[in-house]
Write an enzyme that holds these catalytic residues in place. Structure first.
Site, mmCIF file in Angstrom:
data_model
loop_
_atom_site.group_PDB
_atom_site.id
_atom_site.type_symbol
_atom_site.label_atom_id
_atom_site.label_comp_id
_atom_site.label_asym_id
_atom_site.label_seq_id
_atom_site.Cartn_x
_atom_site.Cartn_y
_atom_site.Cartn_z
ATOM 1 N N LYS A 12 0.848 -1.198 0.000
ATOM 2 C CA LYS A 12 0.000 0.000 0.000
ATOM 3 C C LYS A 12 0.874 1.235 0.000
ATOM 4 C CE LYS A 12 0.814 1.243 4.503
ATOM 5 N NZ LYS A 12 1.527 2.484 4.932
ATOM 6 N N ASP A 136 -2.645 -1.128 10.735
ATOM 7 C CA ASP A 136 -2.852 -1.135 9.290
ATOM 8 C C ASP A 136 -3.467 -2.439 8.784
ATOM 9 O OD1 ASP A 136 -1.754 1.366 9.210
ATOM 10 O OD2 ASP A 136 0.100 0.784 8.201
#
Length: 282
Positions: A12, A136
């Site tokens: 990401k 996350d």
């Protein structure tokens, strides 16, 4: 469901990162936009009846007991004590780069074993388990590019227009703990609306501090800025710049100085994991 699965565990980017406050427990309150990529690690899961969880491959020198993949597997409530799995990891996402490798690996493990072990846990249940492993992890479980608030766990899916990214990995490791505990870190940025991001009013609050501490990050940003708005992802050390098409991104990659590693990836709205797995129920 096959007894064996091979999945891309996606990296990401944080397209921006604002630190808007700090909780009493020490956790920082954030605003960010998690952009999933079509590039990352590869994980193979082979379910068996051994009752054990084993991990082979590129584990970055971390003891298996401490690896987020093993911890994720052990955090799931198995229906039968005999349910086991052999996991193989092919690592490409650099550690300490701000690309979410460990969190992505943990989320991919939760999703894969939910399917292989037929646990039928919902996405919300898997996200709650994932949050105990790392802030996350939930976005990778949810599997969609998302606007995030709270500690990064309050997620709103976002449909991003097609973009390509050149990502550079400078040869240094940035400690997230060091950056978030640093006295010079900005922690009082005003919260913004999503529209403000799309109008260009955003930044990475960690970027000035990281580039002042790590000369290699500063050099990479200076080089990349000739192609556009170069930014740090997360607390780094990786930096990136977006391009409208693959050809432009690869042209820039071709000019990359030899001392840096880099790659080109396309932004995705949905995780590639769901191309192989049915999305968990809500």
């Amino acid at each position: 469901m096959s007894k064996s699965l091979t999945l891309l565990s996606p990296a990401k980017l944080n397209l921006f990162l604002h630190i808007v406050g700090r909780n009493a427990d020490g956790y920082h309150r954030l605003q960010t936009l998690f952009q999933l990529l079509d590039w990352g690690d590869e994980l193979t899961f082979t379910a068996d009846d051994s009752g054990t969880i084993s991990l082979q491959g590129d584990c970055l020198g971390i003891p298996a007991e401490e690896n987020l993949i093993v911890r994720a597997a052990r955090s799931l409530p198995r229906k039968q004590p005999s349910q086991g799995v052999s996991i193989s990891l092919h690592k490409r996402i650099p550690a300490g780069g701000g690309l979410g490798g460990g969190s992505s690996n943990a989320a991919t493990t939760l999703l894969a074993l939910n399917a292989l072990w037929q646990l039928d846990l919902s996405s919300a249940e898997l996200q709650r388990i994932g949050l105990q492993l790392g802030a996350d992890v939930p976005v990778f479980v949810a599997g969609h590019t998302a606007w995030a608030e709270g500690v990064g766990d309050v997620l709103t899916p976002v449909e991003m227009p097609p973009r390509w990214y050149l990502v550079i990995a400078p040869p240094c490791h940035v400690s997230t703990a060091e950056i978030f505990s640093h006295e010079q870190l900005t922690r009082d940025t005003s919260a913004i609306k999503m529209a403000a991001f799309f109008e260009g009013h955003s930044r990475n609050d960690c970027q000035p501090l990281v580039r002042s501490i790590h000369d290699e990050v500063d050099k990479a940003l200076n080089w990349l800025e000739k192609f556009g708005d170069a930014r740090l992802t997360g607390t780094g050390s990786c930096v990136f710049c977006s391009f409208p098409d693959e050809a432009s991104a690869r042209s820039a990659l071709g000019q990359l100085p030899l001392q840096w590693a880099g790659f080109v990836a396309q932004g995705l709205n949905e995780s590639p994991v769901f191309a192989a797995l049915a999305r968990p129920r809500d």
